[in-house]
Design a protein around this motif. Structure first.
Motif, short mmCIF file in Angstrom:
data_model
loop_
_atom_site.label_atom_id
_atom_site.label_comp_id
_atom_site.label_asym_id
_atom_site.label_seq_id
_atom_site.Cartn_x
_atom_site.Cartn_y
_atom_site.Cartn_z
N LEU A 52 19.66 -13.06 8.47
CA LEU A 52 18.75 -13.89 9.22
C LEU A 52 17.31 -13.32 9.74
O LEU A 52 16.41 -14.14 9.74
N GLU A 53 17.40 -11.96 9.66
CA GLU A 53 16.18 -11.31 10.13
C GLU A 53 15.92 -10.21 9.56
O GLU A 53 16.98 -9.45 9.63
N LEU A 54 14.95 -9.58 9.13
CA LEU A 54 14.80 -8.23 8.83
C LEU A 54 13.22 -7.92 9.33
O LEU A 54 12.30 -8.59 9.22
N THR A 55 13.47 -6.63 10.25
CA THR A 55 12.18 -6.25 10.85
C THR A 55 11.77 -4.89 10.20
O THR A 55 12.76 -4.06 10.18
N ILE A 56 10.55 -4.73 10.06
CA ILE A 56 10.17 -3.48 9.29
C ILE A 56 8.95 -2.80 10.30
O ILE A 56 7.96 -3.65 10.20
N ASP A 57 9.21 -1.53 10.74
CA ASP A 57 7.87 -1.11 11.31
C ASP A 57 6.65 -0.62 10.44
O ASP A 57 6.94 -0.19 9.17
N PRO A 58 5.61 -1.46 10.84
CA PRO A 58 4.36 -1.58 9.75
C PRO A 58 3.97 0.13 9.36
O PRO A 58 3.38 0.08 8.54
N GLU A 59 4.29 1.03 10.45
CA GLU A 59 3.86 2.24 10.18
C GLU A 59 4.71 3.18 8.74
O GLU A 59 3.86 3.92 8.49
N ILE A 60 5.36 2.55 8.28
CA ILE A 60 6.24 2.92 7.20
C ILE A 60 5.99 2.43 6.05
O ILE A 60 6.40 2.66 5.04
N MET A 61 5.19 1.39 5.94
CA MET A 61 4.89 0.82 4.91
C MET A 61 3.93 1.42 3.74
O MET A 61 4.00 0.99 2.74
N ASP A 62 3.77 2.36 4.00
CA ASP A 62 2.81 3.35 3.33
C ASP A 62 4.03 3.95 2.01
O ASP A 62 3.60 4.05 0.67
N ASP A 63 5.22 4.19 2.34
CA ASP A 63 6.22 4.63 1.57
C ASP A 63 7.31 3.80 1.21
O ASP A 63 8.05 3.43 1.66
N VAL A 64 7.07 3.07 -0.04
CA VAL A 64 7.63 2.05 -0.59
C VAL A 64 9.18 2.48 -1.02
O VAL A 64 9.95 1.78 -0.63
N ASP A 65 9.39 3.60 -1.43
CA ASP A 65 10.78 3.85 -1.80
C ASP A 65 11.70 4.17 -0.33
O ASP A 65 12.72 3.81 -0.30
N MET A 66 10.88 4.72 0.48
CA MET A 66 11.51 4.76 1.94
C MET A 66 11.91 3.44 2.38
O MET A 66 13.02 3.34 3.08
N VAL A 67 10.80 2.52 2.47
CA VAL A 67 11.19 1.21 2.99
C VAL A 67 12.36 0.59 2.16
O VAL A 67 13.39 -0.03 3.03
N GLN A 68 12.20 0.65 0.95
CA GLN A 68 13.36 0.04 0.11
C GLN A 68 14.77 0.79 0.47
O GLN A 68 15.65 -0.14 0.70
N ASP A 69 14.79 2.00 0.62
CA ASP A 69 16.16 2.78 0.86
C ASP A 69 16.61 2.12 2.42
O ASP A 69 17.76 2.10 2.67
N LEU A 70 15.56 2.12 3.45
CA LEU A 70 15.97 1.78 4.55
C LEU A 70 16.32 0.34 4.78
O LEU A 70 17.29 0.13 5.70
#
Length: 111
Positions: A52-70
């Protein structure tokens, strides 16, 4: 041996089917959450396993691999919580429904 009452059995089956349809509608309204990275990524899913919803902290957007894993971790946690909730709701609704052992007894089988 007494003959099983097919009319009663059909009525019970129809009631069970209606009850399960109600449960499916209720599951759409239930929301489970999962998070990863200390809350940097949060996912919400309903009881029907729909994201329904996905929220990602904008401060981590620099690290694509980490974002994908999280994202994967958060969604999987939310889906797991949703599946457990759905199972619990279905078990609640199923209590009092037709017991297969009772059906076997009506047909003269082992229960």
């Amino acid at each position: 041996m007494a003959m099983p009452n097919f009319g009663d059995m059909m009525k019970q089956l129809q009631e069970a089917g209606a009850k399960m349809q109600d449960v499916q509608k209720q599951l759409e309204k239930l929301v489970s959450e999962g998070e990863a990275g200390g809350g940097m990524v949060r996912a919400k899913v309903n009881g029907r396993q729909k994201l329904l919803e996905l929220t990602i902290d904008p401060e981590i957007m620099d690290d694509v691999d980490m974002v994908q894993d999280l994202v994967v971790a958060a969604v999987n946690k939310a889906l797991e919580a949703s599946a457990q909730l759905a199972q619990s709701e279905i078990q609640k609704a199923a209590s009092g429904m037709i017991n297969p052992a009772d059906l076997m007894k009506q047909f003269g089988g082992q229960g």
